[in-house]
Design an enzyme around this catalytic site. Structure first.
Site, PDB file in Angstrom:
ATOM      1  CB  THR A  86      -0.967   0.021   1.199  1.00  0.00           C
ATOM      2  OG1 THR A  86      -1.745   1.224   1.160  1.00  0.00           O
ATOM      3  CG2 THR A  86      -0.241  -0.067   2.532  1.00  0.00           C
ATOM      4  CD  GLU A  87      -1.219   5.453  -2.973  1.00  0.00           C
ATOM      5  OE1 GLU A  87      -1.298   6.683  -3.066  1.00  0.00           O
ATOM      6  OE2 GLU A  87      -1.721   4.669  -3.789  1.00  0.00           O
TER       7      GLU A  87
END
Length: 210
Positions: A39-40
């Site tokens: 997840t960024e």
């Protein structure tokens, strides 16, 4: 749709799950499935989402859902997270969409006249991941097609989408346009054709159902 998209993930992959429907994919993977989910906002190695009463309130994905860790999970800042993205280490990203054009253009960050927090990491994810998958309803809330000949909304990235999973079908983006690969159980091909705003290439023979 989400369960079908989860089947696209292969053991050993590094996969980014974007905001919206893609974040639900983790809940359709076996607990011991050997994949590194990214997840960024700075986590690799994501376990199932948790209700608030069970969650560590410090652990969220890019969409704000509470997530869990798995053995080998790692935390890092945004610079390291996007270095991973920009260096091409993502085997796949799964993103939401407002529109996808028949040439693979993606619009998923802004509808003019409505509030948008910004393009975020979607621009780089769509350009740098080795494979870009979209999870989206086939039409918007007004019943208008999201799969179109040409995007009318501001683009996130051009010519980036490889495959689309909707509540009606699995569709590939090919040099010739949208190609129907699978159809949702209970639907007819005509239903998908009518809901698609661009020509649809149909396969020969029986169409697989998901």
């Amino acid at each position: 749709m989400v369960a079908r998209a989860a089947r696209e993930i292969r053991p050993g992959m590094v996969v980014n799950l974007g905001i919206g429907l893609p974040t639900r994919v983790v809940n359709h993977l076996a607990a011991d499935f050997p994949v590194c989910l990214h997840t960024e906002n700075g986590l690799s190695g994501i376990g199932p989402t948790l209700p608030a009463e069970q969650a560590d309130r410090n652990l969220i994905d890019a969409g704000g859902a509470y997530v869990s860790t798995v053995p080998g999970s790692a935390f890092f800042d945004s610079a390291a997270s996007f270095a991973l993205v920009r260096s091409g280490r993502l085997d796949m990203t799964m993103l939401g969409a407002f529109e996808v054009a028949q040439n693979g253009d993606l619009a998923n960050w802004k509808i003019p006249g409505r509030f948008s927090p910004g393009a975020g990491g979607g621009i780089e994810l769509a350009q740098k991941a080795r494979r870009v998958l979209v999870l989206s309803t086939h039409t918007d809330r007004q019943g208008k097609p999201k799969l179109v000949e040409r995007c009318s909304l501001p683009l996130t990235a051009a010519g980036c989408v490889d495959r689309i999973f909707t509540d009606m079908a699995v569709i590939d983006v090919t040099p010739e346009g949208f190609a129907l690969r699978e159809i949702a159980d209970g639907l007819a091909v005509d239903d998908v054709i009518k809901a698609t705003g661009a020509p649809l290439i149909l396969p020969e023979g029986e169409i697989p159902v998901f």
